[in-house]
Structure formats: C-alpha cells, structure tokens
Enzyme design. Structure first.
Site, PDB file in Angstrom:
ATOM      1  N   CYS A  10      16.702 -35.873 -29.887  1.00  0.00           N
ATOM      2  CA  CYS A  10      16.300 -34.470 -29.798  1.00  0.00           C
ATOM      3  C   CYS A  10      15.106 -34.302 -28.862  1.00  0.00           C
ATOM      4  O   CYS A  10      14.192 -35.128 -28.853  1.00  0.00           O
ATOM      5  CB  CYS A  10      15.957 -33.957 -31.191  1.00  0.00           C
ATOM      6  SG  CYS A  10      15.454 -32.219 -31.233  1.00  0.00           S
TER       7      CYS A  10
ATOM      8  N   CYS B  13      -1.534 -20.369 -24.979  1.00  0.00           N
ATOM      9  CA  CYS B  13      -0.549 -21.398 -25.302  1.00  0.00           C
ATOM     10  C   CYS B  13      -0.238 -22.257 -24.096  1.00  0.00           C
ATOM     11  O   CYS B  13       0.689 -23.076 -24.135  1.00  0.00           O
ATOM     12  CB  CYS B  13       0.738 -20.767 -25.841  1.00  0.00           C
ATOM     13  SG  CYS B  13       1.543 -19.651 -24.675  1.00  0.00           S
TER      14      CYS B  13
ATOM     15  N   CYS C 141      15.927 -30.638 -39.979  1.00  0.00           N
ATOM     16  CA  CYS C 141      14.791 -30.397 -39.085  1.00  0.00           C
ATOM     17  C   CYS C 141      13.517 -30.332 -39.912  1.00  0.00           C
ATOM     18  O   CYS C 141      13.332 -29.414 -40.720  1.00  0.00           O
ATOM     19  CB  CYS C 141      14.973 -29.107 -38.288  1.00  0.00           C
ATOM     20  SG  CYS C 141      13.591 -28.771 -37.178  1.00  0.00           S
TER      21      CYS C 141
ATOM     22  N   GLN D 208       3.836 -15.729 -33.751  1.00  0.00           N
ATOM     23  CA  GLN D 208       3.229 -17.057 -33.777  1.00  0.00           C
ATOM     24  C   GLN D 208       3.987 -17.912 -34.792  1.00  0.00           C
ATOM     25  O   GLN D 208       4.157 -17.524 -35.937  1.00  0.00           O
ATOM     26  CB  GLN D 208       1.751 -16.968 -34.149  1.00  0.00           C
ATOM     27  CG  GLN D 208       0.880 -16.242 -33.139  1.00  0.00           C
ATOM     28  CD  GLN D 208       0.606 -17.065 -31.881  1.00  0.00           C
ATOM     29  OE1 GLN D 208       1.072 -18.185 -31.742  1.00  0.00           O
ATOM     30  NE2 GLN D 208      -0.162 -16.499 -30.964  1.00  0.00           N
TER      31      GLN D 208
ATOM     32  N   ASN E 204      -1.154  -8.537 -34.168  1.00  0.00           N
ATOM     33  CA  ASN E 204      -1.497  -9.747 -34.910  1.00  0.00           C
ATOM     34  C   ASN E 204      -3.005  -9.951 -35.018  1.00  0.00           C
ATOM     35  O   ASN E 204      -3.530 -10.274 -36.087  1.00  0.00           O
ATOM     36  CB  ASN E 204      -0.856 -10.957 -34.233  1.00  0.00           C
ATOM     37  CG  ASN E 204      -1.041 -12.247 -35.007  1.00  0.00           C
ATOM     38  OD1 ASN E 204      -0.601 -12.376 -36.134  1.00  0.00           O
ATOM     39  ND2 ASN E 204      -1.712 -13.212 -34.398  1.00  0.00           N
TER      40      ASN E 204
ATOM     41  N   ASP F 109       1.115  -2.565 -17.632  1.00  0.00           N
ATOM     42  CA  ASP F 109       1.514  -3.841 -17.038  1.00  0.00           C
ATOM     43  C   ASP F 109       0.243  -4.662 -16.819  1.00  0.00           C
ATOM     44  O   ASP F 109      -0.551  -4.382 -15.929  1.00  0.00           O
ATOM     45  CB  ASP F 109       2.237  -3.605 -15.709  1.00  0.00           C
ATOM     46  CG  ASP F 109       2.790  -4.890 -15.103  1.00  0.00           C
ATOM     47  OD1 ASP F 109       2.391  -5.985 -15.557  1.00  0.00           O
ATOM     48  OD2 ASP F 109       3.608  -4.803 -14.173  1.00  0.00           O
TER      49      ASP F 109
ATOM     50  N   CYS G  99      11.437 -38.072 -38.278  1.00  0.00           N
ATOM     51  CA  CYS G  99      12.739 -37.431 -38.103  1.00  0.00           C
ATOM     52  C   CYS G  99      13.778 -38.419 -37.598  1.00  0.00           C
ATOM     53  O   CYS G  99      13.540 -39.167 -36.653  1.00  0.00           O
ATOM     54  CB  CYS G  99      12.626 -36.255 -37.132  1.00  0.00           C
ATOM     55  SG  CYS G  99      14.187 -35.414 -36.807  1.00  0.00           S
TER      56      CYS G  99
ATOM     57  N   ASP H 256      -4.670 -12.614 -25.416  1.00  0.00           N
ATOM     58  CA  ASP H 256      -3.744 -13.662 -25.859  1.00  0.00           C
ATOM     59  C   ASP H 256      -2.471 -13.531 -25.042  1.00  0.00           C
ATOM     60  O   ASP H 256      -1.433 -13.074 -25.536  1.00  0.00           O
ATOM     61  CB  ASP H 256      -3.463 -13.510 -27.358  1.00  0.00           C
ATOM     62  CG  ASP H 256      -2.527 -14.584 -27.892  1.00  0.00           C
ATOM     63  OD1 ASP H 256      -2.326 -15.605 -27.206  1.00  0.00           O
ATOM     64  OD2 ASP H 256      -1.979 -14.397 -28.996  1.00  0.00           O
TER      65      ASP H 256
END
Length: 445
Positions: free
Chosen positions: A88, A401, A169, A273, A307, A350, A82, A375
């Site tokens: 960036c 993640c 991009c 995702q 998902n 919750d 890039c 997840d």
C-alpha cells in the site's frame, strides 16, 4: 575510412539488484544512497542501513529502487503494524519508530526553511501529537474492476495507479477498520456491474459511506446496500453527477462535530481536517498563540466552514472569515449564527490570485485587524501574502499542510517586517510523510 567515436552506453540497471548504503531520508521518506555517482531513492530503507534493492526506475540523473533485504538495520526500525505496508502507498513511515517519525518531519521542515528563508535555527516548540492509529475521520477508498468484473477495494500501491486489495486499515476508526472485506463482497453483488467509481468514509456525528455511482443501481442493489449499512452502522449515501442522496432518495442531512463548546456543521464534500482529536488541539494552540483578547479584531483567511473562525469568535470583539468557495462561506456564516455569534462576517474572495481585488477589505482601514490566521491548501498563500503585509496585523498564525510552500511564504513575511517567534509540528498524518505545521509571526516594532 574515418571512425567516429561513440561512447559506450551506460549499462541498463532496470530490475538489477544493488547493494546500497543509505545516507539519509529525502523529504518523501525514501532512503537516499548513491550508485555510480547518481542518487538512488530507495523505498522502505532508513539511514545507515545496508540494503539489497531492486532497481525499478532508471533516469538520466537518478534511480529508484525497492529494498528487498535489510543487511544492516537501523536501530529505530520497527515492524510495521499493518499487513499491507509493503504494498500500500498510504502509510509510508510505519517501519520507523514514532518519535523518529516526528524527528524526521521536524528535520524536513527545518531543511525547507533553511533553503527558503536562510534561517539556520528555528524556534521549535513541542510537537502536537494525538493517537497515531485509528485516527482518520475521512478517507477515500479506491474501487477497480478487472475484465471479468471482479472488484478490488483499497488504496493505490506505491508509485502506481493499481490498487492494493485491503482487508483492514489501521488508521481508520477501530469500528470501521475491518469494513473492507464485507464492503467488497457487497459491491461485487451490485447490479449493474461496475457501477461504483470510488467510496469515501466520513466520521462525525454518525459514520457515513459515500458511494460514487457511475450507473443507476437496481432496486435489489439498493436493498443490499441498505442491509449492509444497518449491519455496519453506516449511513450509505449515493453520489452521481446530479448530487448526493440517501438510498431512499431523500435529501442528505449535514454532518456535524463539537469542538471547544461549538457545534460545527459541514457537508460531505467540504474539506475536513482528518484527525479530529488533533484538530481540536491545533485550534486550541492557534488561539493560545494569537493570545486572543476581547478587544481583538481577527481575520481568518482560507476559513472553510469555520473550523478556526467559530471557536476564535468566542474570544474576540470581531471576526472576519474569507474563503474562496461560496458554499463554504455560507456554511461558515450559518455555523457562527448557530453558535449565537453575531459579531462575525464571512466573505467570498479569490485568495490565490494577487491580481484579483478583495472588495471586502475596502470597508476596513489599514491596521483594523490586529491579528490574522491563515490555513491555505497545499499551494500555500503566495497570492495573498502582499495583501496580508499591507493589512499590517500585529500577529500572524500560519497553519500549513505543505512545508515547502509555507517556508516560501514565510520568507516573504520575514522580508516585510515580521519575525518568526514560534513553530511546531502537528502530527495530523501519523505514519505518513505528510507534515502539518504551525508558525507564529510577530510584527517588528
């Protein structure tokens, strides 16, 4: 007269150039060197390299610097694809060859598990990978205006709130990678001026560009956007404090994608995702690791719009999904019904506060669910771990993640009768420092 000793102040190093030898990468992908006993975090530097770096921040315990010249190069260094890489703040590992990126991410996860679980060796499986470029199906694009009303469109610079003007991009889909210049030109013509707060691109059954409007656009501006959308094959959506609408004021239809024989609908505001191809592979691996059978009773925590839940429901006797956001719970239920899955139930709860009760769980006896998937968001699942342990599932698949919170939560599972059977990277965020990880825990007999 008594003279009071005053130690000499440390010499200010701000904006000085230092020659440094890089020892390793930190968890953010910056090179780590040392100067006068302090660690120096150096952007765009790799282990074993000797660099000239300009100090940009000086703290009492560390320095930050930008590498300006590579004197001795790491053999795994590559030229970034890039043109915006050095400004960036998005894809910060482009200067490292792809396999080395995966190695770095695996080492990062291993180190966090070593700190939090004391496990020295992890049962690593082969990483899940997909295309490392033109993969991102959702991205927020920043918009800034200077005092003269000139528009800058792009992503934040490294360690800054200022935007880098972007012309292209390479992680966005190929057919929209070059949309920045024509979009900037259109935004510059809108009236009233400074009307757009940010943009968001989404790719599913169609390509959508959501514009966050700060002021009501003129009819001429609506016409300009309509022509731009047709030219770029983008549906333009306007979003303000009241909600979202099409350019002609109509209600916006849901987006959808297909995966594992299921059609999944979602709204523009739902979590998605970002790597569609890898998402499908990830869901397949999760179902494989759970070894789903027709008599299994499965619970999916932090289920979103389904998902994982909807594909899993096709392979088990009962599926219960739990999510904190009401609208996502409704969408997950609709997705299950749309795919003719009648043995699914979805509940709102919750999941982040261990002191808030889960009324949905009271209707099931302890041990009812033999398999569980979770997840969570980056904050992890510390508020849910105690209840997960009390549910006593035989098998748990944890998708994360954030390796730091995952390793923290994993320590709790390991301390409460579970063992780590498998762990694997999933390169959801290729060219960046971000890591997606899947782990399989099995209850000890």
């Amino acid at each position: 007269m008594v003279k009071i000793y005053k130690p000499k102040k440390a010499k200010a190093l701000d904006k000085q150039t230092l020659q440094l030898t890089i020892e390793r990468l930190d968890i953010n992908g910056d090179g780590v060197a040392r100067h006068q006993g302090k660690p120096v975090f150096v952007s765009n530097a790799l282990p074993s390299e000797v660099v000239e770096a300009k100090v940009i921040e000086q703290k009492s315990k560390y320095l930050r610097a930008d590498s300006k010249k590579i004197l001795t190069s790491n053999a795994q260094r590559v030229s970034p694809e890039c043109r915006h890489f050095y400004q960036c703040g998005g894809c910060n590992l482009q200067h490292l060859e792809y396999q080395a990126q995966l190695d770095f991410k695996q080492q990062k996860v291993s180190e966090l598990f070593r700190r939090n679980t004391k496990l020295e060796q992890l049962p690593w499986q082969a990483p899940l990978v997909a295309k490392p470029w033109h993969y991102r199906r959702k991205a927020r694009i920043g918009v800034q205006y200077d005092r003269q009303g000139q528009v800058t469109l792009g992503f934040r610079k490294k360690q800054s709130n200022v935007l880098t003007p972007i012309k292209q991009c390479l992680v966005l889909p190929q057919d929209v990678s070059d949309v920045f210049v024509p979009l900037q030109q259109v935004l510059q013509k809108l009236s009233p001026s400074k009307a757009i707060g940010h943009c968001e691109f989404i790719a599913a059954d169609r390509h959508v560009l959501v514009l966050r409007t700060l002021k009501k656009l003129s009819a001429k501006s609506i016409a300009l956007l309509s022509a731009f959308g047709q030219q770029q094959q983008l549906q333009i959506i306007l979003q303000d404090e009241q909600g979202i609408s099409t350019l002609d004021g109509e209600e916006v239809a849901d987006l959808w994608f297909q995966m594992h024989g299921c059609q999944l609908s979602f709204s523009h505001n739902d979590f998605l995702q970002v790597h569609g191809e890898l998402n499908a592979t990830m869901v397949q691996q999760a179902m494989s690791w759970l070894a789903l059978e027709q008599d299994d009773r499965v619970v999916d925590l932090f289920c979103g719009f389904g998902n994982f839940s909807v594909p899993m429901a096709k392979q088990c006797q009962q599926l219960v999904g739990v999510e904190g956001v009401d609208s996502m719970v409704e969408r997950a239920q609709k997705n299950a019904e749309a795919n003719d899955l009648r043995h699914c139930d979805f509940f709102q709860a919750d999941l982040n506060d261990e002191n808030v009760p889960w009324p949905w769980l009271d209707q099931y006896p302890v041990g009812h669910f033999n398999k569980l998937l979770l997840d969570p968001a980056r904050a992890g699942a510390s508020g849910a771990i105690k209840r997960i342990v009390s549910m006593a599932p035989e098998v748990i698949v944890y998708v994360s993640c954030d390796a730091a919170t995952m390793s923290r939560d994993s320590a709790e599972l390991l301390n409460n009768g579970y063992r780590l059977e498998k762990i694997a990277l999933m390169d959801m965020f290729a060219q960046t420092r971000h890591v997606e990880t899947m782990a399989l825990f099995v209850k000890n007999k």
